[in-house]
Design a protein around this motif. Sequence first.
Motif, PDB file in Angstrom:
ATOM      1  N   SER A  67      59.452  71.588  32.463  1.00 21.32           N
ATOM      2  CA  SER A  67      60.239  72.528  31.646  1.00 21.32           C
ATOM      3  C   SER A  67      60.109  72.191  30.161  1.00 21.32           C
ATOM      4  O   SER A  67      60.094  73.085  29.314  1.00 21.32           O
ATOM      5  CB  SER A  67      61.705  72.539  32.078  1.00 21.32           C
ATOM      6  OG  SER A  67      62.293  71.273  31.906  1.00 21.32           O
ATOM      7  N   GLU A  70      56.822  73.623  29.080  1.00 24.31           N
ATOM      8  CA  GLU A  70      56.907  75.079  28.938  1.00 24.31           C
ATOM      9  C   GLU A  70      57.637  75.455  27.651  1.00 24.31           C
ATOM     10  O   GLU A  70      57.302  76.444  26.998  1.00 24.31           O
ATOM     11  CB  GLU A  70      57.632  75.686  30.146  1.00 24.31           C
ATOM     12  CG  GLU A  70      56.829  75.631  31.414  1.00 24.31           C
ATOM     13  CD  GLU A  70      57.643  76.016  32.643  1.00 24.31           C
ATOM     14  OE1 GLU A  70      58.755  76.566  32.484  1.00 24.31           O
ATOM     15  OE2 GLU A  70      57.165  75.750  33.756  1.00 24.31           O
ATOM     16  N   ASP A  73      55.777  76.126  24.164  1.00 27.20           N
ATOM     17  CA  ASP A  73      55.112  77.384  23.810  1.00 27.20           C
ATOM     18  C   ASP A  73      55.794  78.113  22.658  1.00 27.20           C
ATOM     19  O   ASP A  73      55.125  78.694  21.807  1.00 27.20           O
ATOM     20  CB  ASP A  73      55.029  78.315  25.025  1.00 27.20           C
ATOM     21  CG  ASP A  73      54.074  77.787  26.081  1.00 27.20           C
ATOM     22  OD1 ASP A  73      53.217  76.945  25.740  1.00 27.20           O
ATOM     23  OD2 ASP A  73      54.193  78.217  27.249  1.00 27.20           O
TER      24      ASP A  73
END
Length: 136
Positions: A67, A70, A73
Amino acid sequence: MASDPKVHTFEEVAKHNKTKDCWLIISGKVYDVTPFMDDHPGGDEVLLSATGKDATNDFEDVGHSDSAREMMDKYYIGEIDMATVPLKRAYTPPQQAHYNPDKTPEFVIKILQFLVPLLILGLAFAVRHYTKEKEK
């Protein structure tokens, strides 16, 4: 059709090394982590210590979760021109004020936790001494 990512030079990225303006190089990509400084679980000092260099090893050594990866980004702002990254560099500490007013109350509390018991102990000795002399 997506536009090509912006390519940043190492010198440009290295200038962004403050709490209010912090960029990192991780795995050849450039991230503006300024909005994340207050929320980073390791504190802003960890992010600031990774500025001005390729922070890939620092990032990987911690073992970030999927997580967390992610989440990166949304901070991505481009690629780094690897030809501009020096192989070795002298460590330059991040520029920031040494005085942090947010941490002052913690210091005051620690001092008081030390001084208050000493004052109580001193007061107890003074009262005992004063009452002993009254008894004589």
